[in-house]
Design an enzyme around this catalytic site. Structure first.
Site, PDB file in Angstrom:
ATOM      1  N   GLN A 106       0.817  -1.226   0.000  1.00 37.81           N
ATOM      2  CA  GLN A 106       0.000   0.000   0.000  1.00 37.81           C
ATOM      3  C   GLN A 106       0.842   1.262   0.000  1.00 37.81           C
ATOM      4  O   GLN A 106       0.500   2.247  -0.660  1.00 37.81           O
ATOM      5  CB  GLN A 106      -0.930   0.035   1.220  1.00 37.81           C
ATOM      6  CG  GLN A 106      -2.164  -0.811   1.081  1.00 37.81           C
ATOM      7  CD  GLN A 106      -3.084  -0.344  -0.032  1.00 37.81           C
ATOM      8  OE1 GLN A 106      -3.326   0.837  -0.226  1.00 37.81           O
ATOM      9  NE2 GLN A 106      -3.611  -1.289  -0.786  1.00 37.81           N
ATOM     10  N   HIS A 123      -6.373   0.253   7.318  1.00 33.99           N
ATOM     11  CA  HIS A 123      -7.098  -0.889   7.883  1.00 33.99           C
ATOM     12  C   HIS A 123      -7.484  -0.480   9.301  1.00 33.99           C
ATOM     13  O   HIS A 123      -6.671   0.132  10.010  1.00 33.99           O
ATOM     14  CB  HIS A 123      -6.178  -2.106   7.897  1.00 33.99           C
ATOM     15  CG  HIS A 123      -6.865  -3.412   8.197  1.00 33.99           C
ATOM     16  ND1 HIS A 123      -8.231  -3.540   8.319  1.00 33.99           N
ATOM     17  CD2 HIS A 123      -6.368  -4.652   8.393  1.00 33.99           C
ATOM     18  CE1 HIS A 123      -8.532  -4.807   8.567  1.00 33.99           C
ATOM     19  NE2 HIS A 123      -7.413  -5.499   8.623  1.00 33.99           N
TER      20      HIS A 123
END
Ligand SMILES: NC(=O)c1ccc[n+]([C@@H]2O[C@H](COP(=O)([O-])OP(=O)(O)OC[C@H]3O[C@@H](n4cnc5c(N)ncnc54)[C@H](OP(=O)(O)O)[C@@H]3O)[C@@H](O)[C@H]2O)c1
Length: 324
Positions: A27, A106
């Site tokens: 990411q 997340h």
């Protein structure tokens, strides 16, 4: 459900702000590159001796040691592995500006208490719903990846604006941003990883392949049937939904799917799915993840080594050789 798109998003909350990306992995790389291409002032924070330094330099993105990157930033994005977030946050907290924003992709480490962010910080979630490689390639193609957003702490009164502007800058606003909470995103994501796409589906493919091979079918044909058709299914579902997918397969396949699918995914499977969801919510998986990291990843190392040696992988190698 409200899907927020670029036209609805004010980019101003990020204008003139500096974003520190901590971690240049799946990411981190994609988000840093997309932010840079969107004209955002980005610095990547790396630990001393990081193997990622050469790649970040080659991408023309500014690099700093983690402490320096955090000290210089208005927005700090936690894109190192979840299981080290507690240690990383303890390391960076003294360097976080009063009133800075702390972002996550997340909800796990906030939902399960790995981190208790300082009260003066804005804390937001911008979670692209897919891997970083796709986040980057979609951005480069002028598209974007759907993402979920949430705010856990709104110290400045502007955390929502920062989260949305961040989603816009990484290209996700082109596809849409869906409102959630840290808890909902963390629980749904962990559930899916275990019980649906990333956990159950590959095991179903392996079980199907092995059943056919044990039944006397050649491994190559078994592979093509059970594994090779997955991309076709995924493309059809993405384009048309599950009902639409069923409309374009043969009557034979449709009747087979109707009779066989529910026989395999029966009430007992749904019961076990409920168990997984309860365990996720109770924090059992989060504990397992911390334990795995504490012990030096023994189960993951073992599983990775074993996965390469299976008959299914050997078959894939042979098929690739023939194709080349
Ligand atoms: N993987 C995905 O596509 C995906 C999708 C959606 C959300 N997310 C979320 O995004 C976050 C990042 O996940 P990821 O899969 O991108 O992580 P990842 O690829 O495993 O991250 C690797 C990066 O983290 C750095 N790192 C590892 N340990 C570190 C430490 N102790 N201190 C400082 N830096 C450290 C590494 O540094 P070096 O370069 O020095 O090795 C590397 O740059 C997670 O919260 C994850 O749940 C991931």
């Amino acid at each position: 459900m409200e899907l927020i798109r670029d036209v609805d998003i004010d980019p101003a909350p990020l204008a003139g702000k500096r974003v520190a990306i901590l971690g240049y992995g799946n990411q981190g790389r994609a988000q840093a590159l997309n932010l840079k291409d969107s004209g955002i002032d980005v610095v990547v924070g790396l630990r001393g001796g990081s193997g990622s330094r050469i790649e970040v330099e080659a991408a023309g993105i500014e690099i700093a040691l983690i402490a320096d990157a955090v000290r210089s930033a208005d927005v700090v994005m936690m894109l190192a592995p979840d299981e080290i977030h507690a240690a990383l946050y303890a390391e960076i907290e003294p360097n976080l500006h009063e009133g800075a924003a702390l972002g996550f992709s997340h909800g796990l480490s906030v939902r399960f208490g790995f981190i208790e962010p300082r009260a003066d910080l804005d804390v937001f979630l911008l979670a692209p719903k897919g891997p970083g490689t796709a986040l980057r390639s979609l951005y480069q193609a002028g598209k974007g990846m759907l993402a979920a957003w949430a705010v856990a702490q709104d110290a400045s009164g502007n955390a929502r604006g920062i989260a949305l502007a961040y989603g816009r800058a990484i290209g996700s606003g082109r596809a849409g941003l869906i409102a959630t909470s840290f808890s909902e995103e963390a629980e749904a994501d962990l559930f899916n990883e275990q019980a649906v796409v990333w956990g159950a589906v590959p095991e179903l493919l392996i079980a199907g392949f092995e059943t056919l091979v044990d039944g006397g079918v050649s491994p190559e044909l078994a592979y093509l049937e059970c594994v090779g058709e997955l991309k076709l299914l995924a493309d059809l579902i993405e384009a048309r939904g599950i009902a639409g997918m069923r409309e374009v397969i043969s009557n034979t396949a449709e009747l087979g799917a109707m009779l066989g699918g529910k026989r395999i995914v029966d009430a007992s499977v749904r019961e076990r799915m409920k168990e997984v969801l309860s365990e996720v919510r109770a924090g059992r998986f989060a504990q397992e993840l911390r334990r795995e990291e504490d012990e030096g990843y023994p189960r993951l190392e073992r599983a990775r080594a074993e996965a390469r040696k299976t008959s299914l992988e050997e078959t894939l190698k042979r098929l690739r050789e023939v194709e080349d």
